[in-house]
Design a protein around this motif. Sequence first.
Motif, mmCIF file in Angstrom:
data_model
loop_
_atom_site.group_PDB
_atom_site.id
_atom_site.type_symbol
_atom_site.label_atom_id
_atom_site.label_comp_id
_atom_site.label_asym_id
_atom_site.label_seq_id
_atom_site.Cartn_x
_atom_site.Cartn_y
_atom_site.Cartn_z
ATOM 1 N N CYS A 72 -0.487 -11.218 -9.810
ATOM 2 C CA CYS A 72 -0.005 -9.944 -9.293
ATOM 3 C C CYS A 72 -0.850 -9.641 -8.067
ATOM 4 C CB CYS A 72 -0.149 -8.839 -10.338
ATOM 5 S SG CYS A 72 0.986 -8.998 -11.724
ATOM 6 N N TYR A 73 -0.203 -9.277 -6.978
ATOM 7 C CA TYR A 73 -0.905 -9.225 -5.700
ATOM 8 C C TYR A 73 -0.640 -7.917 -4.973
ATOM 9 C CZ TYR A 73 -3.121 -11.365 -1.581
ATOM 10 O OH TYR A 73 -3.960 -11.672 -0.546
ATOM 11 N N TYR A 74 -1.703 -7.351 -4.438
ATOM 12 C CA TYR A 74 -1.623 -6.170 -3.573
ATOM 13 C C TYR A 74 -1.702 -6.628 -2.131
ATOM 14 C CZ TYR A 74 -3.679 -2.442 -0.739
ATOM 15 O OH TYR A 74 -3.967 -1.569 0.285
ATOM 16 N N LEU A 75 -0.659 -6.331 -1.350
ATOM 17 C CA LEU A 75 -0.589 -6.745 0.045
ATOM 18 C C LEU A 75 -0.865 -5.535 0.931
ATOM 19 C CD1 LEU A 75 0.036 -9.271 1.779
ATOM 20 C CD2 LEU A 75 2.410 -8.461 1.902
ATOM 21 N N ILE A 115 -12.388 -0.274 3.976
ATOM 22 C CA ILE A 115 -12.343 -1.725 3.786
ATOM 23 C C ILE A 115 -11.704 -2.104 2.457
ATOM 24 C CG2 ILE A 115 -13.772 -3.791 3.464
ATOM 25 C CD1 ILE A 115 -15.728 -2.637 5.494
ATOM 26 N N CYS A 116 -12.057 -1.391 1.383
ATOM 27 C CA CYS A 116 -11.514 -1.748 0.066
ATOM 28 C C CYS A 116 -10.001 -1.576 0.031
ATOM 29 C CB CYS A 116 -12.175 -0.914 -1.036
ATOM 30 S SG CYS A 116 -11.962 0.876 -0.863
ATOM 31 N N VAL A 117 -9.480 -0.632 0.786
ATOM 32 C CA VAL A 117 -8.032 -0.396 0.836
ATOM 33 C C VAL A 117 -7.352 -1.422 1.735
ATOM 34 C CG1 VAL A 117 -6.237 1.261 1.481
ATOM 35 C CG2 VAL A 117 -8.336 2.058 0.379
ATOM 36 N N LYS A 118 -8.005 -1.825 2.794
ATOM 37 C CA LYS A 118 -7.419 -2.746 3.770
ATOM 38 C C LYS A 118 -7.503 -4.199 3.338
ATOM 39 C CE LYS A 118 -8.232 -2.036 8.125
ATOM 40 N NZ LYS A 118 -8.941 -1.804 9.398
ATOM 41 N N THR A 119 -8.100 -4.457 2.178
ATOM 42 C CA THR A 119 -8.286 -5.832 1.698
ATOM 43 C C THR A 119 -7.225 -6.193 0.664
ATOM 44 O OG1 THR A 119 -10.681 -5.638 2.039
ATOM 45 C CG2 THR A 119 -9.894 -7.437 0.629
ATOM 46 N N SER A 120 -6.371 -7.152 0.980
ATOM 47 C CA SER A 120 -5.383 -7.649 0.021
ATOM 48 C C SER A 120 -6.103 -8.414 -1.088
ATOM 49 C CB SER A 120 -4.375 -8.566 0.718
ATOM 50 O OG SER A 120 -3.682 -7.884 1.738
ATOM 51 N N GLN A 144 -2.086 6.496 -2.471
ATOM 52 C CA GLN A 144 -1.509 6.835 -3.770
ATOM 53 C C GLN A 144 -1.736 5.680 -4.741
ATOM 54 O OE1 GLN A 144 1.853 5.641 -5.332
ATOM 55 N NE2 GLN A 144 0.955 6.649 -7.110
ATOM 56 N N SER A 145 -1.478 4.437 -4.286
ATOM 57 C CA SER A 145 -1.671 3.292 -5.185
ATOM 58 C C SER A 145 -1.924 2.018 -4.403
ATOM 59 C CB SER A 145 -0.446 3.102 -6.086
ATOM 60 O OG SER A 145 -0.616 1.972 -6.934
ATOM 61 N N THR A 146 -2.847 1.217 -4.944
ATOM 62 C CA THR A 146 -3.027 -0.166 -4.485
ATOM 63 C C THR A 146 -2.931 -1.105 -5.689
ATOM 64 O OG1 THR A 146 -5.439 -0.155 -4.744
ATOM 65 C CG2 THR A 146 -4.566 0.612 -2.632
ATOM 66 N N GLY A 147 -2.229 -0.690 -6.722
ATOM 67 C CA GLY A 147 -2.190 -1.417 -7.981
ATOM 68 C C GLY A 147 -2.935 -0.633 -9.051
ATOM 69 N N HIS A 148 -3.045 -1.225 -10.239
ATOM 70 C CA HIS A 148 -3.652 -0.523 -11.371
ATOM 71 C C HIS A 148 -5.086 -0.970 -11.616
ATOM 72 C CE1 HIS A 148 -0.309 1.817 -12.930
ATOM 73 N NE2 HIS A 148 0.480 0.790 -12.698
ATOM 74 N N VAL A 149 -5.905 -0.022 -12.095
ATOM 75 C CA VAL A 149 -7.247 -0.311 -12.582
ATOM 76 C C VAL A 149 -7.305 0.155 -14.030
ATOM 77 C CG1 VAL A 149 -8.099 1.885 -11.642
ATOM 78 C CG2 VAL A 149 -9.730 0.082 -12.230
ATOM 79 N N LEU A 204 0.856 -1.185 0.000
ATOM 80 C CA LEU A 204 0.000 0.000 0.000
ATOM 81 C C LEU A 204 0.891 1.233 0.000
ATOM 82 C CD1 LEU A 204 -2.563 1.710 0.446
ATOM 83 C CD2 LEU A 204 -2.416 1.131 2.880
ATOM 84 N N LEU A 205 0.722 2.079 -0.999
ATOM 85 C CA LEU A 205 1.475 3.327 -1.092
ATOM 86 C C LEU A 205 0.578 4.482 -0.681
ATOM 87 C CD1 LEU A 205 3.421 2.734 -4.426
ATOM 88 C CD2 LEU A 205 4.331 2.690 -2.113
ATOM 89 N N LEU A 206 1.048 5.259 0.292
ATOM 90 C CA LEU A 206 0.289 6.392 0.813
ATOM 91 C C LEU A 206 1.032 7.689 0.554
ATOM 92 C CD1 LEU A 206 -0.682 4.995 4.351
ATOM 93 C CD2 LEU A 206 -2.099 4.989 2.284
#
Length: 363
Positions: A208-211, A155-160, A132-137, A122-124
């Motif tokens: 590809c995974y967002y942690l 919740i959407c940000v805190k969910t890997s 700032q980023s949780t990956g690309h959409v 998670l980039l803040l």
Amino acid sequence: MNKELSIIVSFDNKYPLMNNFIEHLLKVTFEIDHEIILVSDGCNDFQTLSYIEQREKEVDNLFLYKLKEKKGYSIANNVGVKKSKGKYLLFINTDVFPQRGSIELLLNCLKKHHEIGAVQGLLLYPQNMRVQSTGHVFSDYMNHHLYNGRHSTEICVKTSAKRQALTTAFCMIPKEIFTSIGPFNEFYYNAYDGMELTLNINLNGYKCYYLAETIAFHSTGGTRKFVEYNNEYQSKYFYSHLGLKVKNDLVHYLKEQINSIPIKNNYFVINCSFANQWHTILKLLNIPYSNFCDIDDKNTNCIDLYHNLTYLFLTDSTPLLFIVDHFNHLSQNMNWFQIRNNPDDIIIDYHGNCIRPYYWFIK
């Protein structure tokens, strides 16, 4: 001698940023068997180079390599990988500051889940602690950083979760996978490179995974200061080569959020976006609406609703659905939303955000 982790850093920075980055990095990585490979992308700042040369003498696992001329992000990072001895590669920008333990979390994720080919944290923004980023959409011929601007506690940000592609501003990849699927495409200069690499990792059967629990602060704009250089050219190249392989996943992320809030009947849509695909998106989202109106002040970062909507919109009880490129473009309308005082209004944007202005701007 082989290492567990190689931290690859390409740079062309002034001394203050580089000093902050290096000293911070040295304090958060000491528990890992690692090396730090710094590749000067044609940097000619005397103070920066002198500082790094001195730190290279003082730190056993820090190595400096110099490109005489600026070659861009892809080439500089590929040079760093060739010099590396680690089983895993961490790509990190010099304006990214990981929290203690975050690099270990990325490493443990890859060790535990071999199906994952790339992982980012998670980039803040350090200025306001927002995403700032949780990956690309992705949407039609566009890409953005997913959930950009949201609170880190949502919740959407805190969910890997899985992503189509990631940002390599703070991203770890097993070297074996990078070697077989990479390297960075050296056509690119300072954009689209990391996104294309991770997308190809995904297309080759890895995740590809967002942690979410891995946090770093991204003081954007400090590393790729020449990002505007042929950016449009790079965008056209990316979509001409991979456009047919990219999935439009904007609807997926919006639908996940819409399903968790009460949807009303017969929205009045206020279109503040430049794009013309929103009718299709609304149909896929199953959002009912009876009217669709375009405002005049599109393509601005600060939309004033008093200048664009009549008084009727402040008093009418019909729920409003605002479509905007980024929800922050409406953030200067707190008084307008306070007067309207309607908790059923919704804002959706191209970053995959679905928010209710009553709770975001007022409560």
